[in-house]
Enzyme design. Sequence first.
Site: not given
Length: 457
Positions: A212-214, A254, A256
């Site tokens: 989920h950070h990519c 988070q 992001n």
Amino acid sequence: MEVSKDTTDRTEKQDENNDNGYNGNDSETSCDNQISNDSPSIESKPITKELSPEEKERRAKIQKSQLYIQTDDKQWPIVYAAEYNISFLGLEKLHPFDAGKWGRIFEFLKESKMVREETIVKPLEATEDDLLLVHSRNYINSLKLTDIVEGINEWSMNVAGITEVPPVALLPNFIVQRKVLRPFRHQTGGSILAGKLAMDRGWAINIGGGFHHCSAERGGGFCAYADITLSIKFLFEKVEAVSKVMIVDLDAHQGNGHERDFMDDDRVYIMDVYNRGIYPHDGFAKRAIKRKVELNHLTDDVDYLHAVKSNLDASLEDFRPDIIVYNAGTDILEGDPLGNLSVTAKGIIKRDEMVFKKAREMKIPIFMLTSGGYTRGTARIIADSILNLRQKKLISGEEAESPVLTETELLDGLMSRSQSEGSLFSRCKNACVSFISRSSTQEFDQVGREDGQSDKR
């Protein structure tokens, strides 16, 4: 506490000034958990603008993709392949992420007799054309070569930054592609396939994924490919019944990456519950979150589960999706060195049960990704959570529960039982001998009677 709109806007503007949030420090100072619902009611809006040649080309590629493979009803909608796991010269141990947890989750499920090799779904590796549906050519190329250091153009600087393992930068890129990025591409293919399986079967679990950070243009935080964004884009393009998607991101960090990708897309509603005091502090990406729940360090089971339940209920009142993407990170576990929360193993299992129960009650398809988790105990917890979902009948697979025995297994079973006198083989043998004996005696008597009658005549 409830954060006023003015306060939310002010803190987000401050965060936005910090390199668009990626490397800045969170400027919010309140010690209370913060909840924000910036968009009370979102309706899906059809996109009517004319497609660019590049977009047309991307859509043509997705229609040709082979990732939506055919599956059998005798398989659980659980996605996994041995290729998920990262192991190379011990370098994987330089990052706190357990790069072999996916295989251990699968082994725990096998030991519990829930799954077998033939009753799970093995995904294909996402190809470059698949990845280009979301990622730019420049980003994909950045994972191959770099010109950051003059004279070095075959090493892996960008991948070293994404995986947060500096020695990776010294490895030839062909090795990095095979040993590091290929496992990520397999897991990405698994996330994309899980979306289709959820629409077909009502639910699915990818034992992996959740990067989920990519985002489309940037990797980071051990996330090289935007599998959440890709899975949603595939659903929009290939599954007619999907026009609205909800992301429920319950990893400690988070999300992001997907937030940046869906910043202006009203078809996607994001609920994100995370520790406000840890990476990535991305104030710019926060603008995409429709229901934001920011936690303090060391939040425990009681406060955490209450926050998840109340905000999930409210989110599903605001927005009725066609499918839920559930990012089920276990880095919320007490003692996790990066999550810094205090949720117990029982709390994680209860959280997953709560999310699946809500989706199943509302008859909304859901697929789960395992995402972050930085202790050796997370594999056991994830497996126990899946087993709990099965026990509570929130997931099921009738045909997968009773797989057909192979010929070898059947013969082995019969041979072992033949050792006892009451075995099937023994009973069959005795019955056959008895039948043959009776038949022979009857035939002999019949012949004798016929001979006697012949003599009298």
